[in-house]
Scaffold this motif. Structure first.
Motif, PDB file in Angstrom:
ATOM      1  N   ARG A  10      -8.632 -46.946  59.614  1.00 27.97           N
ATOM      2  CA  ARG A  10      -9.713 -46.289  58.531  1.00 27.97           C
ATOM      3  C   ARG A  10      -8.556 -45.251  58.130  1.00 27.97           C
ATOM      4  NH1 ARG A  10     -14.155 -46.790  62.606  1.00 27.97           N
ATOM      5  NH2 ARG A  10     -13.872 -45.013  62.088  1.00 27.97           N
ATOM      6  N   MET A  11      -7.770 -45.090  58.329  1.00 28.51           N
ATOM      7  CA  MET A  11      -6.698 -43.537  57.782  1.00 28.51           C
ATOM      8  C   MET A  11      -7.660 -42.157  58.612  1.00 28.51           C
ATOM      9  SD  MET A  11      -3.444 -44.699  56.982  1.00 28.51           S
ATOM     10  CE  MET A  11      -2.853 -43.544  56.148  1.00 28.51           C
ATOM     11  N   GLU A  12      -8.086 -42.141  59.520  1.00 29.95           N
ATOM     12  CA  GLU A  12      -9.058 -41.055  59.437  1.00 29.95           C
ATOM     13  C   GLU A  12      -8.894 -40.232  60.620  1.00 29.95           C
ATOM     14  OE1 GLU A  12     -13.522 -43.374  58.594  1.00 29.95           O
ATOM     15  OE2 GLU A  12     -13.318 -42.756  60.461  1.00 29.95           O
ATOM     16  N   SER A  13      -8.569 -39.147  60.543  1.00 37.55           N
ATOM     17  CA  SER A  13      -7.724 -38.425  61.768  1.00 37.55           C
ATOM     18  C   SER A  13      -8.837 -38.841  63.128  1.00 37.55           C
ATOM     19  CB  SER A  13      -8.138 -36.736  61.243  1.00 37.55           C
ATOM     20  OG  SER A  13      -9.776 -36.221  61.366  1.00 37.55           O
ATOM     21  N   PHE A  14      -7.688 -38.593  64.011  1.00 37.13           N
ATOM     22  CA  PHE A  14      -8.775 -39.049  65.234  1.00 37.13           C
ATOM     23  C   PHE A  14      -8.488 -37.498  66.049  1.00 37.13           C
ATOM     24  CE2 PHE A  14      -5.427 -41.636  65.227  1.00 37.13           C
ATOM     25  CZ  PHE A  14      -4.392 -40.755  65.830  1.00 37.13           C
ATOM     26  N   ASP A  15      -8.948 -37.714  67.633  1.00 40.00           N
ATOM     27  CA  ASP A  15      -9.022 -36.506  68.275  1.00 40.00           C
ATOM     28  C   ASP A  15      -8.201 -36.287  69.344  1.00 40.00           C
ATOM     29  OD1 ASP A  15     -10.741 -35.158  66.917  1.00 40.00           O
ATOM     30  OD2 ASP A  15     -13.157 -36.198  68.612  1.00 40.00           O
ATOM     31  N   LYS A  16      -7.570 -35.917  70.155  1.00 39.62           N
ATOM     32  CA  LYS A  16      -6.822 -35.569  71.253  1.00 39.62           C
ATOM     33  C   LYS A  16      -7.249 -35.748  72.559  1.00 39.62           C
ATOM     34  CE  LYS A  16      -2.500 -33.002  70.112  1.00 39.62           C
ATOM     35  NZ  LYS A  16      -1.260 -33.219  70.673  1.00 39.62           N
ATOM     36  N   ILE A  17      -6.683 -36.969  72.836  1.00 38.50           N
ATOM     37  CA  ILE A  17      -7.071 -37.229  74.387  1.00 38.50           C
ATOM     38  C   ILE A  17      -6.107 -36.414  75.856  1.00 38.50           C
ATOM     39  CG2 ILE A  17      -7.752 -39.416  76.274  1.00 38.50           C
ATOM     40  CD1 ILE A  17      -7.428 -41.046  73.896  1.00 38.50           C
ATOM     41  N   ALA A  18      -7.901 -36.124  76.720  1.00 41.25           N
ATOM     42  CA  ALA A  18      -7.097 -34.963  77.489  1.00 41.25           C
ATOM     43  C   ALA A  18      -6.349 -35.797  78.479  1.00 41.25           C
ATOM     44  CB  ALA A  18      -8.281 -35.107  79.072  1.00 41.25           C
ATOM     45  N   MET A  41      -9.202 -31.366  68.958  1.00 42.85           N
ATOM     46  CA  MET A  41      -9.147 -30.681  68.178  1.00 42.85           C
ATOM     47  C   MET A  41      -8.354 -32.365  67.719  1.00 42.85           C
ATOM     48  SD  MET A  41      -5.157 -29.528  67.993  1.00 42.85           S
ATOM     49  CE  MET A  41      -3.896 -30.663  68.158  1.00 42.85           C
ATOM     50  N   ARG A  42      -8.690 -32.110  66.251  1.00 43.38           N
ATOM     51  CA  ARG A  42      -8.530 -33.743  65.562  1.00 43.38           C
ATOM     52  C   ARG A  42      -7.747 -33.438  65.043  1.00 43.38           C
ATOM     53  NH1 ARG A  42     -13.210 -36.806  63.329  1.00 43.38           N
ATOM     54  NH2 ARG A  42     -13.843 -36.492  65.695  1.00 43.38           N
ATOM     55  N   LEU A  43      -6.716 -34.791  65.088  1.00 45.07           N
ATOM     56  CA  LEU A  43      -5.221 -35.241  64.421  1.00 45.07           C
ATOM     57  C   LEU A  43      -5.438 -35.328  62.930  1.00 45.07           C
ATOM     58  CD1 LEU A  43      -4.078 -36.861  67.585  1.00 45.07           C
ATOM     59  CD2 LEU A  43      -3.172 -34.655  67.105  1.00 45.07           C
ATOM     60  N   SER A  44      -4.305 -34.783  62.211  1.00 45.23           N
ATOM     61  CA  SER A  44      -4.659 -35.556  60.942  1.00 45.23           C
ATOM     62  C   SER A  44      -3.460 -36.414  60.487  1.00 45.23           C
ATOM     63  CB  SER A  44      -3.616 -33.651  60.769  1.00 45.23           C
ATOM     64  OG  SER A  44      -2.219 -33.930  59.821  1.00 45.23           O
ATOM     65  N   LEU A  45      -3.441 -36.554  58.779  1.00 46.40           N
ATOM     66  CA  LEU A  45      -2.988 -38.048  58.284  1.00 46.40           C
ATOM     67  C   LEU A  45      -1.204 -37.542  58.233  1.00 46.40           C
ATOM     68  CD1 LEU A  45      -5.592 -39.909  56.076  1.00 46.40           C
ATOM     69  CD2 LEU A  45      -4.717 -40.027  58.004  1.00 46.40           C
ATOM     70  N   CYS A  46      -1.069 -35.813  57.944  1.00 41.58           N
ATOM     71  CA  CYS A  46       0.411 -35.969  58.107  1.00 41.58           C
ATOM     72  C   CYS A  46       1.620 -36.346  59.033  1.00 41.58           C
ATOM     73  CB  CYS A  46       0.151 -34.214  58.287  1.00 41.58           C
ATOM     74  SG  CYS A  46      -0.549 -33.126  57.010  1.00 41.58           S
ATOM     75  N   SER A  47       0.782 -36.403  59.575  1.00 44.88           N
ATOM     76  CA  SER A  47       2.115 -37.572  60.946  1.00 44.88           C
ATOM     77  C   SER A  47       1.613 -38.462  60.917  1.00 44.88           C
ATOM     78  CB  SER A  47       1.732 -37.081  62.721  1.00 44.88           C
ATOM     79  OG  SER A  47       2.454 -37.313  63.110  1.00 44.88           O
ATOM     80  N   ALA A  48       2.769 -39.749  60.933  1.00 50.49           N
ATOM     81  CA  ALA A  48       2.533 -41.386  60.839  1.00 50.49           C
ATOM     82  C   ALA A  48       2.009 -42.029  62.070  1.00 50.49           C
ATOM     83  CB  ALA A  48       3.725 -41.002  59.787  1.00 50.49           C
ATOM     84  N   MET A  49       2.353 -41.032  63.065  1.00 42.67           N
ATOM     85  CA  MET A  49       2.441 -40.840  64.560  1.00 42.67           C
ATOM     86  C   MET A  49       2.578 -40.019  64.914  1.00 42.67           C
ATOM     87  SD  MET A  49       5.139 -43.716  67.534  1.00 42.67           S
ATOM     88  CE  MET A  49       6.171 -42.415  66.721  1.00 42.67           C
ATOM     89  N   PRO A  50       0.506 -39.065  65.043  1.00 42.11           N
ATOM     90  CA  PRO A  50       0.674 -38.758  65.787  1.00 42.11           C
ATOM     91  C   PRO A  50       0.274 -38.428  67.404  1.00 42.11           C
ATOM     92  CG  PRO A  50      -0.877 -39.119  64.241  1.00 42.11           C
ATOM     93  CD  PRO A  50      -0.103 -40.218  64.089  1.00 42.11           C
ATOM     94  N   GLU A  51       0.135 -37.523  68.276  1.00 41.52           N
ATOM     95  CA  GLU A  51       0.624 -37.368  69.456  1.00 41.52           C
ATOM     96  C   GLU A  51      -1.009 -37.273  69.873  1.00 41.52           C
ATOM     97  OE1 GLU A  51       1.399 -34.271  72.404  1.00 41.52           O
ATOM     98  OE2 GLU A  51       3.663 -35.112  71.645  1.00 41.52           O
ATOM     99  N   SER A  77     -12.987 -46.274  76.035  1.00 39.87           N
ATOM    100  CA  SER A  77     -13.237 -46.074  75.253  1.00 39.87           C
ATOM    101  C   SER A  77     -13.042 -44.802  73.587  1.00 39.87           C
ATOM    102  CB  SER A  77     -14.938 -45.613  75.814  1.00 39.87           C
ATOM    103  OG  SER A  77     -14.471 -44.145  75.874  1.00 39.87           O
ATOM    104  N   GLU A  78     -11.951 -43.607  73.922  1.00 37.63           N
ATOM    105  CA  GLU A  78     -11.990 -43.032  73.211  1.00 37.63           C
ATOM    106  C   GLU A  78     -10.205 -43.529  72.553  1.00 37.63           C
ATOM    107  OE1 GLU A  78     -11.632 -38.930  74.998  1.00 37.63           O
ATOM    108  OE2 GLU A  78     -11.461 -40.193  76.930  1.00 37.63           O
ATOM    109  N   LEU A  79      -9.472 -44.339  73.496  1.00 35.72           N
ATOM    110  CA  LEU A  79      -8.419 -45.095  72.709  1.00 35.72           C
ATOM    111  C   LEU A  79      -8.893 -45.880  71.940  1.00 35.72           C
ATOM    112  CD1 LEU A  79      -6.279 -45.722  76.023  1.00 35.72           C
ATOM    113  CD2 LEU A  79      -6.275 -44.796  73.880  1.00 35.72           C
ATOM    114  N   ARG A  80     -10.193 -46.488  71.615  1.00 34.48           N
ATOM    115  CA  ARG A  80     -10.716 -47.367  71.206  1.00 34.48           C
ATOM    116  C   ARG A  80     -11.218 -47.090  69.803  1.00 34.48           C
ATOM    117  NH1 ARG A  80     -14.776 -49.451  74.024  1.00 34.48           N
ATOM    118  NH2 ARG A  80     -13.610 -50.713  75.655  1.00 34.48           N
ATOM    119  N   GLU A  81     -11.353 -45.759  70.542  1.00 33.94           N
ATOM    120  CA  GLU A  81     -12.413 -44.799  68.955  1.00 33.94           C
ATOM    121  C   GLU A  81     -10.945 -44.575  67.954  1.00 33.94           C
ATOM    122  OE1 GLU A  81     -14.794 -42.993  65.536  1.00 33.94           O
ATOM    123  OE2 GLU A  81     -15.168 -44.714  67.146  1.00 33.94           O
ATOM    124  N   ALA A  82     -10.076 -43.975  68.927  1.00 33.43           N
ATOM    125  CA  ALA A  82      -8.975 -43.537  67.993  1.00 33.43           C
ATOM    126  C   ALA A  82      -8.575 -44.636  66.928  1.00 33.43           C
ATOM    127  CB  ALA A  82      -8.129 -43.027  69.103  1.00 33.43           C
TER     128      ALA A  82
END
Length: 93
Positions: A83-91, A1-11, A72-77
């Motif tokens: 870059r102000m791009e959405s990123f995925d939740k991490i398990a 699931m991608r986290l959107s830019l709507c939240s300044a601090m996505p979970e 590695s997922e944290l680094r990618e997020a």
């Protein structure tokens, strides 16, 4: 699931009462925010270490274990957030 830019601090993740967030366009070094029992802590991604704040030892161990598994997922997020791009939740742990 991608986290959107709507939240300044996505979970990014939530487990055992621990919430992991990441800000968009945040200052370096690369890090994430941990919330637990009303406490906020900054944890570096490389190396994985508490940069600011204190967690109970058991919680700290769980956060470090989780971050080590998902580094590695944290680094990618982090890179996507800069870059102000959405990123995925991490398990969770």
């Amino acid at each position: 699931m991608r986290l959107s830019l709507c939240s300044a601090m996505p979970e990014l993740c939530r487990f055992h009462g621990i919430t992991i967030d990441m800000h968009f366009k945040e200052h370096g070094p690369p890090h994430f925010h941990v919330k637990y029992a009303g406490v906020r802590v900054l944890v570096g991604i490389e190396p994985i270490e508490v940069l600011e704040g204190r967690l109970p030892p058991r919680v700290r161990r769980m956060v470090v274990q989780w971050a080590s598994i998902h580094q590695s997922e944290l680094r990618e997020a982090w890179n996507r957030a800069q870059r102000m791009e959405s990123f995925d939740k991490i398990a969770p742990l």
